[in-house]
Design a protein around this motif. Sequence first.
Motif, PDB file in Angstrom:
ATOM      1  N   ARG A 125      71.469   3.327  51.956  1.00  0.00           N
ATOM      2  CA  ARG A 125      72.602   3.750  51.135  1.00  0.00           C
ATOM      3  C   ARG A 125      72.055   4.330  49.839  1.00  0.00           C
ATOM      4  O   ARG A 125      71.216   3.713  49.191  1.00  0.00           O
ATOM      5  CB  ARG A 125      73.518   2.563  50.837  1.00  0.00           C
ATOM      6  CG  ARG A 125      74.779   2.934  50.109  1.00  0.00           C
ATOM      7  CD  ARG A 125      75.632   1.703  49.777  1.00  0.00           C
ATOM      8  NE  ARG A 125      75.170   1.101  48.525  1.00  0.00           N
ATOM      9  CZ  ARG A 125      74.550  -0.070  48.420  1.00  0.00           C
ATOM     10  NH1 ARG A 125      74.291  -0.799  49.474  1.00  0.00           N
ATOM     11  NH2 ARG A 125      74.185  -0.534  47.249  1.00  0.00           N
ATOM     12  N   VAL A 126      72.528   5.499  49.473  1.00  0.00           N
ATOM     13  CA  VAL A 126      72.108   6.118  48.224  1.00  0.00           C
ATOM     14  C   VAL A 126      73.261   6.084  47.244  1.00  0.00           C
ATOM     15  O   VAL A 126      74.352   6.589  47.523  1.00  0.00           O
ATOM     16  CB  VAL A 126      71.617   7.563  48.436  1.00  0.00           C
ATOM     17  CG1 VAL A 126      71.315   8.236  47.104  1.00  0.00           C
ATOM     18  CG2 VAL A 126      70.376   7.576  49.323  1.00  0.00           C
ATOM     19  N   ASP A 127      73.017   5.428  46.100  1.00  0.00           N
ATOM     20  CA  ASP A 127      73.952   5.404  44.977  1.00  0.00           C
ATOM     21  C   ASP A 127      73.270   6.117  43.835  1.00  0.00           C
ATOM     22  O   ASP A 127      72.262   5.621  43.314  1.00  0.00           O
ATOM     23  CB  ASP A 127      74.272   3.959  44.558  1.00  0.00           C
ATOM     24  CG  ASP A 127      75.087   3.214  45.589  1.00  0.00           C
ATOM     25  OD1 ASP A 127      75.951   3.843  46.232  1.00  0.00           O
ATOM     26  OD2 ASP A 127      74.861   2.008  45.764  1.00  0.00           O
ATOM     27  N   GLY A 128      73.810   7.268  43.437  1.00  0.00           N
ATOM     28  CA  GLY A 128      73.153   8.052  42.395  1.00  0.00           C
ATOM     29  C   GLY A 128      71.788   8.484  42.875  1.00  0.00           C
ATOM     30  O   GLY A 128      71.665   9.168  43.876  1.00  0.00           O
ATOM     31  N   GLU A 129      70.754   8.049  42.185  1.00  0.00           N
ATOM     32  CA  GLU A 129      69.383   8.383  42.590  1.00  0.00           C
ATOM     33  C   GLU A 129      68.621   7.159  43.088  1.00  0.00           C
ATOM     34  O   GLU A 129      67.389   7.129  43.047  1.00  0.00           O
ATOM     35  CB  GLU A 129      68.640   9.046  41.426  1.00  0.00           C
ATOM     36  CG  GLU A 129      69.059  10.480  41.191  1.00  0.00           C
ATOM     37  CD  GLU A 129      68.836  11.381  42.420  1.00  0.00           C
ATOM     38  OE1 GLU A 129      67.715  11.393  42.962  1.00  0.00           O
ATOM     39  OE2 GLU A 129      69.791  12.057  42.824  1.00  0.00           O
ATOM     40  N   VAL A 130      69.339   6.133  43.535  1.00  0.00           N
ATOM     41  CA  VAL A 130      68.705   4.918  44.055  1.00  0.00           C
ATOM     42  C   VAL A 130      69.008   4.780  45.539  1.00  0.00           C
ATOM     43  O   VAL A 130      70.174   4.817  45.950  1.00  0.00           O
ATOM     44  CB  VAL A 130      69.186   3.661  43.298  1.00  0.00           C
ATOM     45  CG1 VAL A 130      68.563   2.405  43.878  1.00  0.00           C
ATOM     46  CG2 VAL A 130      68.870   3.779  41.811  1.00  0.00           C
ATOM     47  N   LEU A 131      67.954   4.632  46.331  1.00  0.00           N
ATOM     48  CA  LEU A 131      68.074   4.376  47.758  1.00  0.00           C
ATOM     49  C   LEU A 131      67.962   2.875  47.987  1.00  0.00           C
ATOM     50  O   LEU A 131      66.958   2.260  47.623  1.00  0.00           O
ATOM     51  CB  LEU A 131      66.967   5.105  48.536  1.00  0.00           C
ATOM     52  CG  LEU A 131      66.805   4.749  50.013  1.00  0.00           C
ATOM     53  CD1 LEU A 131      68.055   5.084  50.806  1.00  0.00           C
ATOM     54  CD2 LEU A 131      65.589   5.462  50.582  1.00  0.00           C
ATOM     55  N   HIS A 132      68.992   2.291  48.551  1.00  0.00           N
ATOM     56  CA  HIS A 132      68.995   0.881  48.921  1.00  0.00           C
ATOM     57  C   HIS A 132      68.710   0.823  50.422  1.00  0.00           C
ATOM     58  O   HIS A 132      69.418   1.470  51.204  1.00  0.00           O
ATOM     59  CB  HIS A 132      70.356   0.237  48.633  1.00  0.00           C
ATOM     60  CG  HIS A 132      70.764   0.336  47.208  1.00  0.00           C
ATOM     61  ND1 HIS A 132      70.436  -0.612  46.269  1.00  0.00           N
ATOM     62  CD2 HIS A 132      71.476   1.287  46.554  1.00  0.00           C
ATOM     63  CE1 HIS A 132      70.932  -0.258  45.100  1.00  0.00           C
ATOM     64  NE2 HIS A 132      71.574   0.894  45.240  1.00  0.00           N
ATOM     65  N   ALA A 133      67.705   0.076  50.807  1.00  0.00           N
ATOM     66  CA  ALA A 133      67.355  -0.063  52.217  1.00  0.00           C
ATOM     67  C   ALA A 133      67.299  -1.540  52.568  1.00  0.00           C
ATOM     68  O   ALA A 133      66.813  -2.354  51.780  1.00  0.00           O
ATOM     69  CB  ALA A 133      66.006   0.599  52.491  1.00  0.00           C
ATOM     70  N   SER A 134      67.804  -1.888  53.750  1.00  0.00           N
ATOM     71  CA  SER A 134      67.731  -3.280  54.183  1.00  0.00           C
ATOM     72  C   SER A 134      67.565  -3.353  55.693  1.00  0.00           C
ATOM     73  O   SER A 134      67.956  -2.447  56.423  1.00  0.00           O
ATOM     74  CB  SER A 134      68.984  -4.055  53.748  1.00  0.00           C
ATOM     75  OG  SER A 134      70.130  -3.531  54.373  1.00  0.00           O
ATOM     76  N   VAL A 135      66.955  -4.456  56.123  1.00  0.00           N
ATOM     77  CA  VAL A 135      66.729  -4.707  57.541  1.00  0.00           C
ATOM     78  C   VAL A 135      67.102  -6.156  57.835  1.00  0.00           C
ATOM     79  O   VAL A 135      66.725  -7.068  57.093  1.00  0.00           O
ATOM     80  CB  VAL A 135      65.252  -4.480  57.937  1.00  0.00           C
ATOM     81  CG1 VAL A 135      65.028  -4.812  59.412  1.00  0.00           C
ATOM     82  CG2 VAL A 135      64.810  -3.055  57.633  1.00  0.00           C
ATOM     83  N   ALA A 136      67.848  -6.352  58.912  1.00  0.00           N
ATOM     84  CA  ALA A 136      68.099  -7.683  59.464  1.00  0.00           C
ATOM     85  C   ALA A 136      67.446  -7.704  60.836  1.00  0.00           C
ATOM     86  O   ALA A 136      67.311  -6.658  61.490  1.00  0.00           O
ATOM     87  CB  ALA A 136      69.599  -7.947  59.576  1.00  0.00           C
ATOM     88  N   MET A 137      67.009  -8.880  61.279  1.00  0.00           N
ATOM     89  CA  MET A 137      66.403  -8.947  62.604  1.00  0.00           C
ATOM     90  C   MET A 137      66.645 -10.298  63.256  1.00  0.00           C
ATOM     91  O   MET A 137      66.869 -11.300  62.580  1.00  0.00           O
ATOM     92  CB  MET A 137      64.906  -8.635  62.561  1.00  0.00           C
ATOM     93  CG  MET A 137      64.040  -9.658  61.890  1.00  0.00           C
ATOM     94  SD  MET A 137      62.300  -9.159  61.986  1.00  0.00           S
ATOM     95  CE  MET A 137      61.557 -10.551  61.132  1.00  0.00           C
ATOM     96  N   ALA A 138      66.595 -10.270  64.574  1.00  0.00           N
ATOM     97  CA  ALA A 138      66.580 -11.480  65.392  1.00  0.00           C
ATOM     98  C   ALA A 138      65.178 -11.535  65.979  1.00  0.00           C
ATOM     99  O   ALA A 138      64.803 -10.680  66.782  1.00  0.00           O
ATOM    100  CB  ALA A 138      67.631 -11.405  66.486  1.00  0.00           C
ATOM    101  N   ALA A 139      64.387 -12.510  65.543  1.00  0.00           N
ATOM    102  CA  ALA A 139      62.989 -12.576  65.970  1.00  0.00           C
ATOM    103  C   ALA A 139      62.545 -14.023  66.111  1.00  0.00           C
ATOM    104  O   ALA A 139      63.165 -14.936  65.554  1.00  0.00           O
ATOM    105  CB  ALA A 139      62.097 -11.854  64.962  1.00  0.00           C
ATOM    106  N   MET A 140      61.460 -14.202  66.826  1.00  0.00           N
ATOM    107  CA  MET A 140      60.844 -15.519  66.975  1.00  0.00           C
ATOM    108  C   MET A 140      61.853 -16.554  67.488  1.00  0.00           C
ATOM    109  O   MET A 140      61.824 -17.716  67.093  1.00  0.00           O
ATOM    110  CB  MET A 140      60.221 -15.975  65.648  1.00  0.00           C
ATOM    111  CG  MET A 140      59.261 -14.970  65.025  1.00  0.00           C
ATOM    112  SD  MET A 140      57.862 -14.557  66.065  1.00  0.00           S
ATOM    113  CE  MET A 140      56.974 -16.096  66.025  1.00  0.00           C
TER     114      MET A 140
END
Length: 156
Positions: A125-140
């Motif tokens: 998601r980009v707000d202004g000049e900031v890119l917000h990145a996130s990851v969720a996972m099902a692991a292990m």
Amino acid sequence: MVELHPLCAPLEFLLGTWKGTGVGEYPTIRDFSYTEEVAFTHTGKPFVAYAQKTRDAGTGLPLHAESGYLRPHKGGHLELLLVQPSGIAELLEGTVADRHIQLVSTAVVGTATAKPVAATERCFRVDGEVLHASVAMAAMGLGLQHHVASELRRVP
């Protein structure tokens, strides 16, 4: 300069290189902080190339890397093909709208020596000049849950 393919127009807001910091957590590991660099590039074809790498915020040592391709389709539908040197490959599908991308894995496969990852979700998601990145996972053997989040700024 190569002209952006018309299907990639909804991804134009991502193009360029972004740098910043993030934090990670998961029940099977210690919490950690990292620096991150992400690049979104194009060649005029109907895809955007993606390359990401992270380093430990304290030591500067490499932590993770991944690369792949965002494949936009009509109507805001989006695919992400992603590979990691840890032996994991992800296929994700989702949407892009209003400078926001939401993706859910349709397949996650690993080599015989890769840690088991069953599913992932990714958000950009980009707000202004900031890119917000996130990851969720099902692991292990655990269910889907938050793993990493970062805030990046475009490199001039």
